[in-house]
Design an enzyme around this catalytic site. Structure first.
Site, PDB file in Angstrom:
ATOM      1  CG  ASP A 225       0.687   3.768   1.440  1.00  0.00           C
ATOM      2  OD1 ASP A 225      -0.350   3.858   2.120  1.00  0.00           O
ATOM      3  OD2 ASP A 225       1.548   2.890   1.661  1.00  0.00           O
TER       4      ASP A 225
HETATM    5  C1  BGC Z   1       0.124   1.398   4.324  1.00  0.00           C
HETATM    6  C2  BGC Z   1      -0.739   0.780   3.253  1.00  0.00           C
HETATM    7  C3  BGC Z   1      -2.170   0.758   3.715  1.00  0.00           C
HETATM    8  C4  BGC Z   1      -2.596   2.167   4.032  1.00  0.00           C
HETATM    9  C5  BGC Z   1      -4.047   2.272   4.442  1.00  0.00           C
HETATM   10  C6  BGC Z   1      -0.417   2.717   4.816  1.00  0.00           C
HETATM   11  O1  BGC Z   1       0.273   3.161   5.923  1.00  0.00           O
HETATM   12  O2  BGC Z   1       1.428   1.559   3.814  1.00  0.00           O
HETATM   13  O3  BGC Z   1      -0.274  -0.496   2.947  1.00  0.00           O
HETATM   14  O4  BGC Z   1      -2.972   0.172   2.742  1.00  0.00           O
HETATM   15  O5  BGC Z   1      -1.795   2.646   5.099  1.00  0.00           O
HETATM   16  O6  BGC Z   1      -4.293   1.662   5.634  1.00  0.00           O
END
Ligand code: BGC
Length: 726
Positions: free
Chosen positions: A264
């Site tokens: 993530d």
């Molecule tokens: C979130 C993810 C997301 C990623 C990209 C993160 O802050 O937890 O779920 O896919 O950002 O946008």
């Protein structure tokens, strides 16, 4: 490209080129990339050589922009390895469907599958290759803002919908250009942060993890999800992104996941804050060893892996393994044949927001909206009724919900406009979400005074749901309650429509309203769907995928709890016996249970019968359920089948969902359903962490919600579990 060609390409790559593949950058690093920032940003400088070795980018879309960036990239990338475009396409791209928690309320996997398929076709036309969805984290805590992205509290419902969503995004194998790769997230157990606080520690036993949380990820992987994203949280004492047991033993070995594992946003860098890595160098080592292929936005891999690879053959091998997986993903997407996946402005224009997609989004919203209360059958509204609308959502089009970055709510997507097509509507919002102006409140109350029935359109703004929106008070804001109380004090009959991305404590709303309708964030055609439900053009058929508590103090509250040693007996003795598992100031039950929701028609569950009181591995148990509609309206119902095992090796839930089906029952008619229960439904996690079924006594329960059930007993004769003391 043949697999051997992919391997040959890997062999041609320099170590810098390999490491480039493992880094994911946000849009703003690319010339003209219009950024959608979804995490903390640090000022970064990157030289162009490094940039043109990147493997993937997140948050860029649009056929024109993607084409231009890909063309420029390919012109500068030595081996012409196309860039992967990833983004969060969660509940729609341009056409926005209800939030995932809302779609879960449809209790219809086809709705979820189709929503994902529509989102795939629109976003594929817009140049996206991979979506960071579905999120399949089991959630039992409405304080956590990301509950809106989940499908709720139940393991079985989660698994069914997880698989449906992956199938919708990816379509059939091989993946065609109308579909995109799914990235199941967040591995694992991100939905159980302590106290509902975003990014907080998760600490559950491995037994519980495997019994309740793991199955939805497993279902998505079984449905061939091509990517997995690590979660921000700690699990079993180690942050997921560095957790070798979780990623190597469970994800790669047991679940046999051979696709791409992406971190993530900055989750590798955050290993330093977690206190398991001393610096980014250390963090990159931990993540690579755990098997994380792509580093999203922490720059740990791009800065430190090269040095590590020169020192250590194992690091080099792990890098090769990860690069190969990424190249294979690019190959599966057909990018080596056509790095643009046939995108064009014409295709994009023809696909986005097509009339058919909008019809589907409206249908999904209609199936998701839940009627929670309808005293005196105040709903549906009679045709031509004069209605007074008030509350912050009466004229607001904030109906899309979080994670709808490409969606635009049209000005007429408001309850006032949609209802105005059907009834004589006077609308005065009176208060804002969190704002109260005495003068405006007075105007609203003055207007409402002339009506018997008032529709209060209440809720929580979309900016207060989704990532990083944990809250401790899950009631509607005081400003809105002031309006509602004043309407009640004036003796109005109140229909409350609540728009929110999480279960709320609606105790007071319920107490003062004659009817309560829960709309979630219903999407691009949400207002139309709400209007059609209110007027009865559509029968309400949404059912709750999460329990709604009576107060935040009951959280986490969920129907499939384990019995305690001192459970309530549901007899008058409960009040006298102090030493029971209960509160001294609140009931144990939720305000509205899982699976609950009303219709306008009177559909009841008449009977549950079984063909065989004994079942075995070879002989499933066949159950019959009969529904009756005693009203003169066509009805809908969600039949829910639950299981209770009387004696288990571990504690067993008081009941757990094992099957469900949404059915139509014509006015005055009956409907018969048949369920076949196999050994699979009986399996559970034993103390040795095997998932098997025990011989013994069971109870099958059927109902139209998790608390209204009929029960029959049966025996399973040949469980596979070999007890060590046998
Ligand atoms: C979130 C993810 C997301 C990623 C990209 C993160 O802050 O937890 O779920 O896919 O950002 O946008």
């Amino acid at each position: 490209m043949e697999n051997t060609q992919v391997q040959a390409l890997l062999e041609e790559m320099t170590i810098e080129e390999k490491i480039g593949q493992l880094g994911q950058l946000s849009a703003d690093f690319f010339p003209n990339g219009q950024a959608t920032i979804t995490g903390p940003m640090q000022a970064q400088h990157m030289d162009l050589d490094t940039l043109y070795r990147s493997g993937s980018v997140l948050g860029i879309s649009g056929a024109k922009q993607v084409r231009a960036i890909q063309a420029d990239f390919l012109a500068h990338n030595r081996l012409h390895i196309p860039l992967l475009f990833m983004a969060d396409v969660v509940h729609g791209y341009k056409t926005i469907f209800p939030i995932p928690l809302g779609m879960a309320a449809s209790f219809d996997p086809e709705i979820v599958k189709n929503a994902s398929a529509v989102a795939a076709s629109e976003s594929a036309a817009g140049g996206i290759h991979v979506t960071f969805a579905p999120m399949v984290d089991l959630v039992r805590d409405p304080r956590w803002g990301r509950v809106m992205e989940s499908t709720g509290e139940d393991t079985y419902l989660n698994t069914v919908l997880a698989a449906a969503s992956v199938q919708g995004f990816q379509g059939e194998d091989p993946l065609d250009e109308e579909h995109i790769a799914a990235c199941v997230k967040h591995f694992a157990a991100y939905g159980a942060p302590e106290a509902g606080r975003e990014y907080n520690t998760v600490d559950i036993s491995e037994w519980r993890f495997r019994e309740q949380y793991l199955p939805s990820y497993a279902a998505a992987i079984k449905a061939q999800a091509l990517l997995v994203m690590t979660s921000f949280n700690t699990l079993f004492g180690v942050p997921a992104t560095a957790n070798q047991h979780l990623m190597r033993d469970i994800l790669r070995e047991e679940l046999d996941f051979s696709g791409v594992l992406i971190s993530d946003w900055d989750a590798i860098g955050e290993l330093i804050n977690h206190g398991v890595a001393g610096d980014l160098d250390h963090a990159s080592d931990l993540a690579l060893k755990a098997g994380v292929d792509i580093d999203m936005m922490s720059f740990a891999y791009s800065r430190y892996l090269k040095r590590a690879a020169t020192l250590d053959a194992e690091t080099k091998r792990l890098i090769d393994e990860s690069v190969l997986r990424i190249l294979e993903l690019k190959n599966t997407l057909g990018l080596f044949e056509d790095p643009y996946r046939n995108i064009s402005i014409e295709r994009e224009t023809a696909t986005e927001l097509s009339p058919a997609h909008l019809v589907d989004a409206q249908h999904a919203a209609e199936e998701s909206i839940v009627l929670l209360k309808n005293a005196g059958q105040i709903l549906p509204l009679q045709p031509g009724t004069s209605v007074f609308l008030t509350g912050p959502l009466s004229e607001s089009n904030d109906l899309l919900g979080s994670w709808s970055w490409q969606g635009k709510s049209t000005p007429d997507n408001t309850i006032a406009a949609a209802l105005g097509q059907r009834c004589e509507v006077k609308s005065v919002p009176g208060v804002g979400y969190h704002a109260l102006n005495e003068k405006q409140l007075k105007v609203a109350l003055g207007g409402a005074h002339h009506y018997d029935t008032v529709i209060a359109c209440l809720g929580i703004p979309s900016s207060e749901s989704g990532e990083a929106t944990s809250m401790t008070d899950i009631r509607l804001p005081e400003e809105q309650m002031t309006l509602l109380r004043a309407l009640a004090a004036d003796g109005k009959r109140i229909i409350s429509i609540v728009i929110a991305g999480r279960p709320l404590d609606l105790s007071e709303v319920d107490a003062v309203s004659d009817a309560v309708v829960f709309g979630w964030f219903p999407g691009s055609r949400g207002a139309e769907a709400i209007a059609r439900i209110l007027t009865g053009e559509v029968e309400p058929s949404g059912r709750l995928p999460m329990s709604f508590p009576r107060s935040v103090g009951q959280v986490p509250i969920y129907y499939n709890q384990y019995n305690t040693g001192r459970p309530l007996t549901h007899t008058p003795n409960d009040a006298e016996n102090k030493y029971l598992s209960k509160y001294i100031d609140e009931e144990n039950t939720p305000l509205y249970p899982f699976g609950y929701g009303l219709g306008y028609a009177q559909v009841t569950l008449q009977s549950l019968t079984i063909e065989n009181t004994e079942m075995s591995s070879q002989k499933p148990m066949v159950a019959h359920v009969r529904l009756e509609n005693s009203s003169n309206r066509d009805g809908r119902a969600v039949v829910q089948l639950y299981l209770h095992q009387k004696i288990g090796e571990t504690v067993r839930p008081v009941k757990r969902l094992i099957a469900f089906e949404k059915v139509a029952v014509g006015a005055g008619e009956t409907a018969d359903l048949l369920f076949s229960v196999t050994e699979d439904s009986l399996r559970y996690m034993h103390t040795d962490l095997t998932n098997t079924a025990d011989a013994g006594e069971y109870e099958l329960l059927a109902g139209l919600s998790s608390d209204a059930t009929q029960a029959v007993g049966f025996t399973f004769t040949n469980g596979l579990k070999e007890k060590s003391d046998d």
